[in-house]
Motif scaffolding. Structure first.
Motif, PDB file in Angstrom:
ATOM      1  N   ASP A  46       0.801  -1.221   0.000  1.00  0.00           N
ATOM      2  CA  ASP A  46       0.000   0.000   0.000  1.00  0.00           C
ATOM      3  C   ASP A  46       0.836   1.274   0.000  1.00  0.00           C
ATOM      4  O   ASP A  46       0.293   2.370  -0.110  1.00  0.00           O
ATOM      5  CB  ASP A  46      -0.945   0.017   1.210  1.00  0.00           C
ATOM      6  N   LEU A  47       2.158   1.161   0.126  1.00  0.00           N
ATOM      7  CA  LEU A  47       3.007   2.349   0.126  1.00  0.00           C
ATOM      8  C   LEU A  47       3.049   2.970  -1.267  1.00  0.00           C
ATOM      9  O   LEU A  47       2.990   2.278  -2.279  1.00  0.00           O
ATOM     10  CB  LEU A  47       4.431   2.005   0.568  1.00  0.00           C
ATOM     11  N   THR A  48       3.170   4.301  -1.303  1.00  0.00           N
ATOM     12  CA  THR A  48       3.245   5.041  -2.560  1.00  0.00           C
ATOM     13  C   THR A  48       4.631   5.641  -2.731  1.00  0.00           C
ATOM     14  O   THR A  48       5.459   5.590  -1.817  1.00  0.00           O
ATOM     15  CB  THR A  48       2.217   6.180  -2.578  1.00  0.00           C
ATOM     16  N   GLU A  49       4.848   6.261  -3.876  1.00  0.00           N
ATOM     17  CA  GLU A  49       6.105   6.948  -4.122  1.00  0.00           C
ATOM     18  C   GLU A  49       6.319   8.060  -3.093  1.00  0.00           C
ATOM     19  O   GLU A  49       7.435   8.279  -2.622  1.00  0.00           O
ATOM     20  CB  GLU A  49       6.135   7.540  -5.540  1.00  0.00           C
ATOM     21  N   ASN A  66      11.412   4.716  -8.540  1.00  0.00           N
ATOM     22  CA  ASN A  66      10.745   3.753  -9.398  1.00  0.00           C
ATOM     23  C   ASN A  66      10.148   2.674  -8.510  1.00  0.00           C
ATOM     24  O   ASN A  66      10.804   1.680  -8.196  1.00  0.00           O
ATOM     25  CB  ASN A  66      11.728   3.154 -10.412  1.00  0.00           C
ATOM     26  N   LEU A  67       8.900   2.894  -8.081  1.00  0.00           N
ATOM     27  CA  LEU A  67       8.164   1.883  -7.330  1.00  0.00           C
ATOM     28  C   LEU A  67       7.592   0.927  -8.368  1.00  0.00           C
ATOM     29  O   LEU A  67       6.722   1.308  -9.162  1.00  0.00           O
ATOM     30  CB  LEU A  67       7.048   2.516  -6.499  1.00  0.00           C
ATOM     31  N   ALA A  80      11.298  -1.328  -4.871  1.00  0.00           N
ATOM     32  CA  ALA A  80      11.497  -0.064  -5.586  1.00  0.00           C
ATOM     33  C   ALA A  80      12.983   0.187  -5.794  1.00  0.00           C
ATOM     34  O   ALA A  80      13.835  -0.438  -5.154  1.00  0.00           O
ATOM     35  CB  ALA A  80      10.892   1.086  -4.782  1.00  0.00           C
ATOM     36  N   PHE A  81      13.270   1.126  -6.681  1.00  0.00           N
ATOM     37  CA  PHE A  81      14.618   1.619  -6.910  1.00  0.00           C
ATOM     38  C   PHE A  81      14.583   3.121  -6.707  1.00  0.00           C
ATOM     39  O   PHE A  81      13.704   3.799  -7.227  1.00  0.00           O
ATOM     40  CB  PHE A  81      15.093   1.286  -8.332  1.00  0.00           C
ATOM     41  N   GLU A 132      11.495  -4.052 -15.628  1.00  0.00           N
ATOM     42  CA  GLU A 132      12.008  -3.813 -14.277  1.00  0.00           C
ATOM     43  C   GLU A 132      12.643  -5.069 -13.726  1.00  0.00           C
ATOM     44  O   GLU A 132      12.233  -5.617 -12.732  1.00  0.00           O
ATOM     45  CB  GLU A 132      10.885  -3.342 -13.342  1.00  0.00           C
ATOM     46  N   ASP A 133      13.700  -5.536 -14.380  1.00  0.00           N
ATOM     47  CA  ASP A 133      14.372  -6.735 -13.896  1.00  0.00           C
ATOM     48  C   ASP A 133      15.769  -6.408 -13.389  1.00  0.00           C
ATOM     49  O   ASP A 133      16.612  -7.279 -13.284  1.00  0.00           O
ATOM     50  CB  ASP A 133      14.429  -7.809 -14.982  1.00  0.00           C
TER      51      ASP A 133
END
Length: 161
Positions: A46-49, A66-67, A80-81, A132-133
């Motif tokens: 549920d976390l956002t950017e 980048n979530l 995320a990154f 996104e790998d």
């Protein structure tokens, strides 16, 4: 390797460096001085950017978030990154937030050695076309693959305190 074991190993390495009084150039962090990206795993879905910015901005100015989300549903995959403006902020984030509890989940924070989205931008390609790998830096970094690409299950006993 279990993500919680990875967290403990990173914490042990950092503690040992402090005890030995090693300088920046002798630190294990020096291997990643070319990258301002960190990998964050074990996030609550549920976390956002914005939530990530609130937590991680305490160690430096964040220039990219980048979530990673499911392409079909748009829901977070639990990792995320993040890129900091100053690479030294990554050392602070890894040392201080690796193993921290965020939204009742223990998160894993690691340096990223080779971030593909960043490479695509440098080569003039569309960075959103890149899958996104990307991988975090540690050798045992494939927790996502073991769980089918998910960031973890909140009901999983490994993530409970």
């Amino acid at each position: 390797m279990n993500p919680l074991t990875q967290i403990k190993n990173i914490q042990k390495a950092t503690k040992r460096e402090i005890e030995l009084g090693l300088g920046d150039s002798a630190s294990w962090h020096a291997r990643f001085k070319h990258s301002a990206y960190v990998f964050v795993g074990g996030l609550d879905y549920d976390l956002t950017e914005g939530d990530l910015l609130c937590v991680f901005a305490q160690y430096g100015e964040i220039v990219d978030v980048n979530l990673v989300r499911n392409k079909d549903t748009g829901k977070s995959k639990g990792f995320a990154f993040l890129a900091y403006e100053d690479q030294r902020s990554t050392v602070l984030a890894v040392d201080n937030l690796n193993g921290a509890t965020v939204a009742q989940r223990k998160v894993r924070v690691e340096h990223v050695d080779n971030y593909k989205k960043r490479k695509a931008e440098a080569e003039g390609e569309d960075p959103n076309a890149v899958e996104e790998d990307e991988e975090p830096a540690a050798e045992e970094r494939d927790e996502r693959e073991k769980r089918g690409g998910r960031g973890g299950d909140a009901s999983d006993a490994r993530y409970q305190r």
